[in-house]
Design an enzyme around this catalytic site. Structure first.
Site, PDB file in Angstrom:
ATOM      1  N   ARG A 226      54.241  71.180  69.479  1.00 39.07           N
ATOM      2  CA  ARG A 226      54.280  72.545  68.934  1.00 39.07           C
ATOM      3  C   ARG A 226      55.709  73.063  69.086  1.00 39.07           C
ATOM      4  O   ARG A 226      56.381  72.775  70.076  1.00 39.07           O
ATOM      5  CB  ARG A 226      53.321  73.478  69.691  1.00 39.07           C
ATOM      6  CG  ARG A 226      51.836  73.268  69.385  1.00 39.07           C
ATOM      7  CD  ARG A 226      51.439  73.673  67.965  1.00 39.07           C
ATOM      8  NE  ARG A 226      50.021  73.517  67.711  1.00 39.07           N
ATOM      9  CZ  ARG A 226      49.450  72.416  67.237  1.00 39.07           C
ATOM     10  NH1 ARG A 226      50.172  71.349  66.966  1.00 39.07           N
ATOM     11  NH2 ARG A 226      48.137  72.374  67.019  1.00 39.07           N
TER      12      ARG A 226
ATOM     13  N   GLU B 145      56.891  77.453  60.766  1.00 39.87           N
ATOM     14  CA  GLU B 145      56.367  76.529  59.743  1.00 39.87           C
ATOM     15  C   GLU B 145      55.238  77.172  58.932  1.00 39.87           C
ATOM     16  O   GLU B 145      55.103  76.926  57.747  1.00 39.87           O
ATOM     17  CB  GLU B 145      55.887  75.212  60.368  1.00 39.87           C
ATOM     18  CG  GLU B 145      54.796  75.420  61.373  1.00 39.87           C
ATOM     19  CD  GLU B 145      54.413  74.151  62.121  1.00 39.87           C
ATOM     20  OE1 GLU B 145      53.456  73.520  61.690  1.00 39.87           O
ATOM     21  OE2 GLU B 145      55.044  73.830  63.127  1.00 39.87           O
TER      22      GLU B 145
ATOM     23  N   HIS C 111      54.318  69.208  59.390  1.00 42.00           N
ATOM     24  CA  HIS C 111      53.148  69.178  60.293  1.00 42.00           C
ATOM     25  C   HIS C 111      52.081  68.227  59.731  1.00 42.00           C
ATOM     26  O   HIS C 111      50.935  68.634  59.453  1.00 42.00           O
ATOM     27  CB  HIS C 111      52.571  70.575  60.504  1.00 42.00           C
ATOM     28  CG  HIS C 111      51.778  70.661  61.782  1.00 42.00           C
ATOM     29  ND1 HIS C 111      51.785  71.749  62.602  1.00 42.00           N
ATOM     30  CD2 HIS C 111      50.964  69.764  62.385  1.00 42.00           C
ATOM     31  CE1 HIS C 111      50.995  71.540  63.639  1.00 42.00           C
ATOM     32  NE2 HIS C 111      50.474  70.323  63.527  1.00 42.00           N
TER      33      HIS C 111
HETATM   34  P1  NAI Z   1      45.968  66.019  75.893  1.00 44.30           P
HETATM   35  O1  NAI Z   1      45.328  67.243  76.442  1.00 44.30           O
HETATM   36  O2  NAI Z   1      45.209  64.741  75.879  1.00 44.30           O
HETATM   37  O3  NAI Z   1      47.332  65.734  76.674  1.00 44.30           O
HETATM   38  C1  NAI Z   1      48.255  66.736  77.007  1.00 44.30           C
HETATM   39  C2  NAI Z   1      48.972  66.304  78.262  1.00 44.30           C
HETATM   40  O4  NAI Z   1      49.985  67.294  78.527  1.00 44.30           O
HETATM   41  C3  NAI Z   1      48.058  66.238  79.500  1.00 44.30           C
HETATM   42  O5  NAI Z   1      48.242  65.011  80.181  1.00 44.30           O
HETATM   43  C4  NAI Z   1      48.523  67.423  80.347  1.00 44.30           C
HETATM   44  O6  NAI Z   1      48.409  67.182  81.751  1.00 44.30           O
HETATM   45  C5  NAI Z   1      49.988  67.516  79.927  1.00 44.30           C
HETATM   46  N1  NAI Z   1      50.587  68.800  80.253  1.00 44.30           N
HETATM   47  C6  NAI Z   1      49.961  70.006  80.423  1.00 44.30           C
HETATM   48  N2  NAI Z   1      50.872  70.939  80.779  1.00 44.30           N
HETATM   49  C7  NAI Z   1      52.072  70.319  80.819  1.00 44.30           C
HETATM   50  C8  NAI Z   1      53.370  70.755  81.140  1.00 44.30           C
HETATM   51  N3  NAI Z   1      53.616  72.008  81.531  1.00 44.30           N
HETATM   52  N4  NAI Z   1      54.378  69.850  81.086  1.00 44.30           N
HETATM   53  C9  NAI Z   1      54.142  68.558  80.746  1.00 44.30           C
HETATM   54  N5  NAI Z   1      52.912  68.085  80.458  1.00 44.30           N
HETATM   55  C10 NAI Z   1      51.897  68.960  80.478  1.00 44.30           C
HETATM   56  O7  NAI Z   1      46.461  66.433  74.419  1.00 44.30           O
HETATM   57  P2  NAI Z   1      46.824  65.459  73.222  1.00 44.30           P
HETATM   58  O8  NAI Z   1      45.592  65.124  72.441  1.00 44.30           O
HETATM   59  O9  NAI Z   1      47.646  64.330  73.723  1.00 44.30           O
HETATM   60  O10 NAI Z   1      47.706  66.425  72.297  1.00 44.30           O
HETATM   61  C11 NAI Z   1      48.932  66.969  72.735  1.00 44.30           C
HETATM   62  C12 NAI Z   1      49.400  68.043  71.748  1.00 44.30           C
HETATM   63  O11 NAI Z   1      49.773  67.434  70.514  1.00 44.30           O
HETATM   64  C13 NAI Z   1      48.304  69.056  71.351  1.00 44.30           C
HETATM   65  O12 NAI Z   1      48.194  70.110  72.295  1.00 44.30           O
HETATM   66  C14 NAI Z   1      48.765  69.542  70.006  1.00 44.30           C
HETATM   67  O13 NAI Z   1      49.518  70.737  70.141  1.00 44.30           O
HETATM   68  C15 NAI Z   1      49.685  68.419  69.497  1.00 44.30           C
HETATM   69  N6  NAI Z   1      49.137  67.812  68.278  1.00 44.30           N
HETATM   70  C16 NAI Z   1      49.912  67.775  67.147  1.00 44.30           C
HETATM   71  C17 NAI Z   1      49.424  67.217  65.969  1.00 44.30           C
HETATM   72  C18 NAI Z   1      50.274  67.155  64.726  1.00 44.30           C
HETATM   73  O14 NAI Z   1      49.740  66.904  63.639  1.00 44.30           O
HETATM   74  N7  NAI Z   1      51.573  67.329  64.812  1.00 44.30           N
HETATM   75  C19 NAI Z   1      48.073  66.692  65.898  1.00 44.30           C
HETATM   76  C20 NAI Z   1      47.356  66.710  67.161  1.00 44.30           C
HETATM   77  C21 NAI Z   1      47.872  67.274  68.298  1.00 44.30           C
END
Ligand code: NAI
Length: 336
Positions: free
Chosen positions: A235, A264, A303
């Site tokens: 994001r 965006e 995106h």
């Molecule tokens: P997830 O919840 O499986 O993993 C997120 C990780 O970030 C977790 O291991 C968590 O402990 C860690 N985290 C939390 N706070 C943190 C911090 N302050 N500093 C560092 N790490 C931290 O989520 P997932 O499925 O891996 O997705 C991650 C992000 O990707 C989503 O939140 C979403 O915003 C983004 N996304 C983007 C897409 C796109 O089309 N560009 C599509 C899907 C997701």
């Protein structure tokens, strides 16, 4: 018995066709191409379930107008476009799609990394002009380089797996480390400062929330190893815009691959700008985007990291499952 009404927002023709087949005559379905926001919230005043994607803004004003809403089934992993506190107050449940595309987003992350590391985007533009010279196109190997993953969750871990296949070293910053996983995949958890100092490529995969807002900022951007590539498929708000521009302008970032960037959602409406009054906010965003586009070492994608045929079908299947299970009082992917 009254039918359950469901309003889907931000849907394409393909999605409409696919979803229609999944619900029987006990449901009344509404499909809208537009996103849901303040201006069209009257559409949901009598609806039981809504299913938006990420460009909808489901704030307290929108939720205030709903009378029969019981579930918001967002067709995305992130849910920062929904006012969760207000939903909770109004006893509205929220469901998301947590797993649809860790490989899909990870593969797009590597599409951006490889485009930048081998100058594919520059070569493409040149060869369309019949210019086949090699000058200025020399790339660098990924093998042996250090990838820094911020947020080693579902997507981050898949990125790590791919990086290992390329023979990269991997370090990760995550406040919730999983040491069994890091032993298995042979990567090391480090502090954020250490990651910024040591990575040749930095890739963001944490959620956007109050703790990750401007996680990279003007205070810590100077720690970044000079010339590192910066990849953001998470994001835009995770990096302070000023720090991003500063790092690109001062060669702190040798290149950037951005699937998400400031404003965006405003740029989606760019085509309408010719006929609408253009706000200063829009103009500012457009100007900044154009500054980024003029840079040879910056690649923007709209995106689209989630958008593969397989992932979109998985999103719709999980959304239908969330809705059915919610109605039947079974387990679903519940945010609140
Ligand atoms: P997830 O919840 O499986 O993993 C997120 C990780 O970030 C977790 O291991 C968590 O402990 C860690 N985290 C939390 N706070 C943190 C911090 N302050 N500093 C560092 N790490 C931290 O989520 P997932 O499925 O891996 O997705 C991650 C992000 O990707 C989503 O939140 C979403 O915003 C983004 N996304 C983007 C897409 C796109 O089309 N560009 C599509 C899907 C997701």
């Amino acid at each position: 018995m009254a039918k359950t009404s469901i309003a889907f927002f931000e849907t394409t023709g393909i999605e409409k066709k696919y979803l229609k087949k999944k619900f029987d005559k006990n449901f009344e379905l509404f499909f809208y191409q537009d996103e849901l926001n303040d201006s069209n919230s009257n559409l949901i005043s009598n609806i039981n379930i809504i299913s938006p994607f990420i460009y909808s803004t489901i704030n307290s004003k929108v939720l205030e107008k709903t009378k029969k809403l019981k579930l918001i089934a967002t067709r995305s992993t992130g849910f920062n476009h929904i006012d969760i506190k207000k939903a909770e107050k109004k006893n509205i449940s929220v469901a998301n799609v947590p797993y649809y595309g860790e490989n899909t987003v990870a593969e797009h992350t590597f599409a951006l990394i490889l485009a930048l590391s081998r100058n594919i985007h520059k070569a493409y533009v040149r060869t369309t002009r019949n210019d086949f010279a090699l000058q200025g196109l020399q790339g660098f190997d990924l093998k042996g380089k250090t990838l820094g993953v911020i947020g080693a969750g579902s997507i981050g871990v898949h990125v790590i797996r791919i990086a290992k296949g390329f023979g990269m070293k991997v370090i990760a910053y995550d406040p919730n480390p999983n040491h069994i996983l890091s032993d298995m995949l042979e990567f090391k958890y480090v502090s954020l400062d250490e990651l910024l100092k040591s990575s040749n490529i930095i890739s963001l995969h944490c959620p956007y929330n109050q703790y990750t807002h401007h996680l990279l900022n003007m205070n810590n951007i100077k720690l970044v190893k000079k010339g590192a590539l910066f990849i953001n498929t998470a994001r835009s708000g995770i990096i302070e815009p000023q720090a991003l521009y500063y790092a690109i302008d001062n060669n702190i970032f040798g290149g950037a691959g951005l699937d998400v960037f400031e404003g965006e959602e405003l740029l989606k409406e760019e085509n309408q700008m010719l006929t609408k009054n253009v706000s200063v906010e829009h103009l500012e965003v457009l100007l900044k985007r154009n500054i980024l586009l003029r840079r040879e070492n910056v690649i923007l994608t709209p995106h689209m990291a989630f958008d593969s045929v397989e992932a979109v079908e998985r999103i719709m299947d999980t959304t239908v499952e969330n809705i059915m299970n919610f109605l039947e009082d079974k387990n679903y992917h519940k945010v609140i």
